[in-house]
Scaffold this motif. Structure first.
Motif, PDB file in Angstrom:
ATOM      1  N   PHE A 174     -67.729   0.538 -82.046  1.00  0.00           N
ATOM      2  CA  PHE A 174     -66.778   1.413 -81.355  1.00  0.00           C
ATOM      3  C   PHE A 174     -65.492   1.634 -82.154  1.00  0.00           C
ATOM      4  CE2 PHE A 174     -68.502   0.273 -76.840  1.00  0.00           C
ATOM      5  CZ  PHE A 174     -69.645   1.002 -77.120  1.00  0.00           C
ATOM      6  N   VAL A 175     -65.272   0.823 -83.186  1.00  0.00           N
ATOM      7  CA  VAL A 175     -64.034   0.949 -83.976  1.00  0.00           C
ATOM      8  C   VAL A 175     -64.129   2.060 -85.015  1.00  0.00           C
ATOM      9  CG1 VAL A 175     -63.406  -1.479 -83.682  1.00  0.00           C
ATOM     10  CG2 VAL A 175     -64.778  -0.785 -85.665  1.00  0.00           C
ATOM     11  N   LEU A 176     -65.311   2.634 -85.214  1.00  0.00           N
ATOM     12  CA  LEU A 176     -65.494   3.645 -86.264  1.00  0.00           C
ATOM     13  C   LEU A 176     -64.445   4.748 -86.228  1.00  0.00           C
ATOM     14  CD1 LEU A 176     -67.005   5.056 -88.564  1.00  0.00           C
ATOM     15  CD2 LEU A 176     -68.652   5.922 -86.879  1.00  0.00           C
ATOM     16  N   PRO A 177     -64.164   5.385 -85.065  1.00  0.00           N
ATOM     17  CA  PRO A 177     -63.174   6.477 -85.057  1.00  0.00           C
ATOM     18  C   PRO A 177     -61.778   6.052 -85.508  1.00  0.00           C
ATOM     19  CG  PRO A 177     -64.483   6.503 -83.040  1.00  0.00           C
ATOM     20  CD  PRO A 177     -64.793   5.218 -83.737  1.00  0.00           C
ATOM     21  N   LEU A 178     -61.459   4.753 -85.412  1.00  0.00           N
ATOM     22  CA  LEU A 178     -60.130   4.276 -85.804  1.00  0.00           C
ATOM     23  C   LEU A 178     -59.897   4.400 -87.303  1.00  0.00           C
ATOM     24  CD1 LEU A 178     -59.857   1.020 -83.629  1.00  0.00           C
ATOM     25  CD2 LEU A 178     -59.037   3.327 -83.087  1.00  0.00           C
ATOM     26  N   TYR A 179     -60.982   4.438 -88.073  1.00  0.00           N
ATOM     27  CA  TYR A 179     -60.853   4.521 -89.527  1.00  0.00           C
ATOM     28  C   TYR A 179     -60.941   5.949 -90.044  1.00  0.00           C
ATOM     29  CZ  TYR A 179     -61.381  -0.543 -89.615  1.00  0.00           C
ATOM     30  OH  TYR A 179     -61.199  -1.893 -89.419  1.00  0.00           O
ATOM     31  N   ILE A 180     -61.023   6.918 -89.138  1.00  0.00           N
ATOM     32  CA  ILE A 180     -61.115   8.325 -89.517  1.00  0.00           C
ATOM     33  C   ILE A 180     -59.776   9.001 -89.254  1.00  0.00           C
ATOM     34  CG2 ILE A 180     -62.307  10.502 -89.066  1.00  0.00           C
ATOM     35  CD1 ILE A 180     -64.733   8.833 -88.185  1.00  0.00           C
ATOM     36  N   GLU A 181     -59.256   9.709 -90.245  1.00  0.00           N
ATOM     37  CA  GLU A 181     -57.917  10.264 -90.148  1.00  0.00           C
ATOM     38  C   GLU A 181     -57.873  11.595 -89.399  1.00  0.00           C
ATOM     39  OE1 GLU A 181     -56.499  10.444 -94.137  1.00  0.00           O
ATOM     40  OE2 GLU A 181     -56.044   8.293 -94.226  1.00  0.00           O
ATOM     41  N   GLU A 182     -58.852  12.469 -89.626  1.00  0.00           N
ATOM     42  CA  GLU A 182     -58.808  13.798 -89.011  1.00  0.00           C
ATOM     43  C   GLU A 182     -59.059  13.714 -87.507  1.00  0.00           C
ATOM     44  OE1 GLU A 182     -60.712  12.759 -91.433  1.00  0.00           O
ATOM     45  OE2 GLU A 182     -60.984  14.243 -93.042  1.00  0.00           O
ATOM     46  N   ASP A 183     -58.167  14.333 -86.720  1.00  0.00           N
ATOM     47  CA  ASP A 183     -58.268  14.274 -85.260  1.00  0.00           C
ATOM     48  C   ASP A 183     -59.568  14.873 -84.742  1.00  0.00           C
ATOM     49  OD1 ASP A 183     -55.837  13.009 -85.060  1.00  0.00           O
ATOM     50  OD2 ASP A 183     -54.696  14.857 -84.716  1.00  0.00           O
ATOM     51  N   GLU A 184     -59.982  15.990 -85.349  1.00  0.00           N
ATOM     52  CA  GLU A 184     -61.207  16.660 -84.896  1.00  0.00           C
ATOM     53  C   GLU A 184     -62.424  15.755 -85.103  1.00  0.00           C
ATOM     54  OE1 GLU A 184     -63.874  20.659 -85.831  1.00  0.00           O
ATOM     55  OE2 GLU A 184     -61.778  20.570 -86.510  1.00  0.00           O
ATOM     56  N   LYS A 185     -62.459  15.075 -86.245  1.00  0.00           N
ATOM     57  CA  LYS A 185     -63.570  14.173 -86.531  1.00  0.00           C
ATOM     58  C   LYS A 185     -63.522  12.942 -85.636  1.00  0.00           C
ATOM     59  CE  LYS A 185     -64.796  15.429 -91.264  1.00  0.00           C
ATOM     60  NZ  LYS A 185     -65.072  14.918 -92.617  1.00  0.00           N
ATOM     61  N   LYS A 186     -62.319  12.446 -85.364  1.00  0.00           N
ATOM     62  CA  LYS A 186     -62.172  11.313 -84.445  1.00  0.00           C
ATOM     63  C   LYS A 186     -62.817  11.633 -83.102  1.00  0.00           C
ATOM     64  CE  LYS A 186     -57.841   9.062 -85.928  1.00  0.00           C
ATOM     65  NZ  LYS A 186     -58.251   7.644 -85.896  1.00  0.00           N
ATOM     66  N   GLU A 187     -62.523  12.838 -82.602  1.00  0.00           N
ATOM     67  CA  GLU A 187     -63.055  13.259 -81.310  1.00  0.00           C
ATOM     68  C   GLU A 187     -64.577  13.366 -81.357  1.00  0.00           C
ATOM     69  OE1 GLU A 187     -62.637  16.968 -78.123  1.00  0.00           O
ATOM     70  OE2 GLU A 187     -61.249  16.803 -79.814  1.00  0.00           O
ATOM     71  N   PHE A 188     -65.100  13.935 -82.445  1.00  0.00           N
ATOM     72  CA  PHE A 188     -66.547  14.077 -82.579  1.00  0.00           C
ATOM     73  C   PHE A 188     -67.244  12.722 -82.577  1.00  0.00           C
ATOM     74  CE2 PHE A 188     -70.075  13.842 -85.685  1.00  0.00           C
ATOM     75  CZ  PHE A 188     -71.036  14.532 -84.955  1.00  0.00           C
ATOM     76  N   TYR A 189     -66.706  11.785 -83.326  1.00  0.00           N
ATOM     77  CA  TYR A 189     -67.351  10.470 -83.409  1.00  0.00           C
ATOM     78  C   TYR A 189     -67.202   9.677 -82.120  1.00  0.00           C
ATOM     79  CZ  TYR A 189     -68.700  11.200 -88.183  1.00  0.00           C
ATOM     80  OH  TYR A 189     -69.331  11.702 -89.305  1.00  0.00           O
ATOM     81  N   SER A 190     -66.115   9.859 -81.425  1.00  0.00           N
ATOM     82  CA  SER A 190     -65.957   9.217 -80.118  1.00  0.00           C
ATOM     83  C   SER A 190     -66.989   9.769 -79.136  1.00  0.00           C
ATOM     84  CB  SER A 190     -64.541   9.438 -79.582  1.00  0.00           C
ATOM     85  OG  SER A 190     -63.585   8.808 -80.399  1.00  0.00           O
ATOM     86  N   LEU A 191     -67.171  11.090 -79.150  1.00  0.00           N
ATOM     87  CA  LEU A 191     -68.165  11.727 -78.280  1.00  0.00           C
ATOM     88  C   LEU A 191     -69.587  11.259 -78.627  1.00  0.00           C
ATOM     89  CD1 LEU A 191     -66.833  15.401 -78.182  1.00  0.00           C
ATOM     90  CD2 LEU A 191     -67.154  13.932 -76.197  1.00  0.00           C
ATOM     91  N   THR A 192     -69.869  11.177 -79.929  1.00  0.00           N
ATOM     92  CA  THR A 192     -71.208  10.779 -80.363  1.00  0.00           C
ATOM     93  C   THR A 192     -71.506   9.336 -79.970  1.00  0.00           C
ATOM     94  OG1 THR A 192     -71.018  12.291 -82.249  1.00  0.00           O
ATOM     95  CG2 THR A 192     -72.786  10.663 -82.327  1.00  0.00           C
ATOM     96  N   ILE A 193     -70.523   8.466 -80.111  1.00  0.00           N
ATOM     97  CA  ILE A 193     -70.712   7.062 -79.716  1.00  0.00           C
ATOM     98  C   ILE A 193     -70.935   6.968 -78.210  1.00  0.00           C
ATOM     99  CG2 ILE A 193     -69.547   4.829 -79.520  1.00  0.00           C
ATOM    100  CD1 ILE A 193     -68.303   5.398 -82.276  1.00  0.00           C
ATOM    101  N   SER A 194     -70.207   7.778 -77.452  1.00  0.00           N
ATOM    102  CA  SER A 194     -70.409   7.796 -75.999  1.00  0.00           C
ATOM    103  C   SER A 194     -71.828   8.248 -75.664  1.00  0.00           C
ATOM    104  CB  SER A 194     -69.402   8.737 -75.334  1.00  0.00           C
ATOM    105  OG  SER A 194     -68.090   8.235 -75.431  1.00  0.00           O
ATOM    106  N   ALA A 195     -72.294   9.302 -76.359  1.00  0.00           N
ATOM    107  CA  ALA A 195     -73.647   9.811 -76.122  1.00  0.00           C
ATOM    108  C   ALA A 195     -74.691   8.767 -76.500  1.00  0.00           C
ATOM    109  CB  ALA A 195     -73.869  11.095 -76.927  1.00  0.00           C
ATOM    110  N   TYR A 196     -74.464   8.083 -77.604  1.00  0.00           N
ATOM    111  CA  TYR A 196     -75.443   7.082 -78.031  1.00  0.00           C
ATOM    112  C   TYR A 196     -75.440   5.872 -77.098  1.00  0.00           C
ATOM    113  CZ  TYR A 196     -78.765   5.071 -81.248  1.00  0.00           C
ATOM    114  OH  TYR A 196     -79.924   4.588 -81.796  1.00  0.00           O
ATOM    115  N   THR A 197     -74.314   5.607 -76.474  1.00  0.00           N
ATOM    116  CA  THR A 197     -74.245   4.522 -75.494  1.00  0.00           C
ATOM    117  C   THR A 197     -75.193   4.801 -74.336  1.00  0.00           C
ATOM    118  OG1 THR A 197     -71.943   4.021 -76.089  1.00  0.00           O
ATOM    119  CG2 THR A 197     -72.719   3.209 -73.961  1.00  0.00           C
TER     120      THR A 197
END
Length: 308
Positions: free
Chosen positions: A271-294
């Motif tokens: 779940f910490v993956l988005p914390l290491y990504i700088e671009e806001d748009e990518k942060k949102e995408f990876y947060s959404l993807t992790i939620s979907a994979y959950t």
């Protein structure tokens, strides 16, 4: 009915977390505090209790070594798979590697097999933690041009309460001190304290996850492709490792080990993956993807529960 008894509490608590967010019944800082309580006190207490009277065998060292290899190999093997699916985002390989033991795995394992049977998952987590704090985070930081020093790696490992609790408990068990606590009659006190402290762990973890699950703005095609890449890779890993464990035999071929491995491999990425990504748009995408994979992980958990 037995499956519902295991799966329904998970679903209800996840929904409860979502309701808390939507109704603003708890703030982001409040949920962060609850997460800190779990990761620093309740979960380490349960893991220490699971290990301090247990003696690990040499064969069980295969389990953390396997997880270390899977986390490391996942990053590199996902890259050619991304090319097949024409996925150009450089962070997707990290989405295909690593496993969220702390904030989901232990909760599901406790529900599946009971708190007394989380030791095997925790042994696997040793290798997972070492891989994440060395290879995984090191490569992630390298994406932004930041280098990870040896001091940062060591600090990350020794300041992770979950890992400290596992290692401390294992050392006490291996050295025989755990047996000594039984002889002098203090182990019931230790067990009572740890049991009381760890009791709310699963419920609290699932509420936190539910709070953080957010599907607004979900790009089904893009998220689905990223999830599919991980599913394919982890499916290959599961087949390879289960075959290896069957050949090795012993503790590796035990029923509990098999189910624990499958549960681990079906977990979402860290779940910490988005914390290491700088671009806001990518942060949102990876947060959404992790939620979907959950959601995929919970579905897999339901199947495992039916089989177990």
């Amino acid at each position: 009915m037995e499956v519902l008894k295991s799966v329904l509490p998970v679903v209800v608590l996840l929904i409860a977390g979502m309701i808390l967010r939507e109704k603003k019944l708890i703030s982001d800082r409040g949920i962060e505090g609850l997460q800190a309580l779990v990761m620093n006190i309740t979960l380490p207490a349960g893991l220490f209790a699971a290990f301090y009277k247990t003696t690990l065998t040499l064969q069980e060292l295969i389990l953390p070594l396997t997880m270390f290899v899977l986390v490391t190999a996942g990053i590199f093997l996902a890259r050619p798979l991304c090319k097949v699916f024409r996925e150009r985002d450089e962070y997707v390989p990290f989405l295909s590697s690593g496993y969220e033991f702390g904030m989901l795995g232990y909760a599901l394992m406790t529900i599946l097999a009971g708190a007394d049977n989380i030791t095997t998952l925790a042994v696997m987590d040793i290798g997972q933690c070492f891989a994440v704090f060395t290879v995984y985070v090191g490569l992630l930081k390298g994406m932004t041009g930041e280098k990870q020093s040896a001091g940062q790696v060591i600090k990350g490992l020794v300041t992770t309460p979950v890992l400290v609790a596992i290692v401390a408990g294992a050392l006490i068990g291996v050295t025989g001190l755990g047996g000594l606590t039984e002889k002098i009659g203090i182990s019931p006190l230790i067990d009572s304290i740890c049991s009381f402290a760890s009791a709310p762990t699963s419920a609290a973890i699932l509420v936190v996850i539910g709070y953080r699950m957010n599907f607004k703005g979900l790009d089904i095609k893009r998220v689905g492709r990223a999830c599919l890449i991980r599913v394919i890779l982890q499916g290959v890993f599961a087949a390879a490792v289960l075959g290896l464990f069957a050949l090795v035999g012993g503790v590796c071929s035990e029923r509990l080990t098999t189910f624990t491995l499958i549960l681990a491999i079906t977990l979402p990425p860290p779940f910490v993956l988005p914390l290491y990504i700088e671009e806001d748009e990518k942060k949102e995408f990876y947060s959404l993807t992790i939620s979907a994979y959950t959601v995929i992980s919970i579905a897999a958990f339901a199947v495992l529960t039916a089989l177990y």
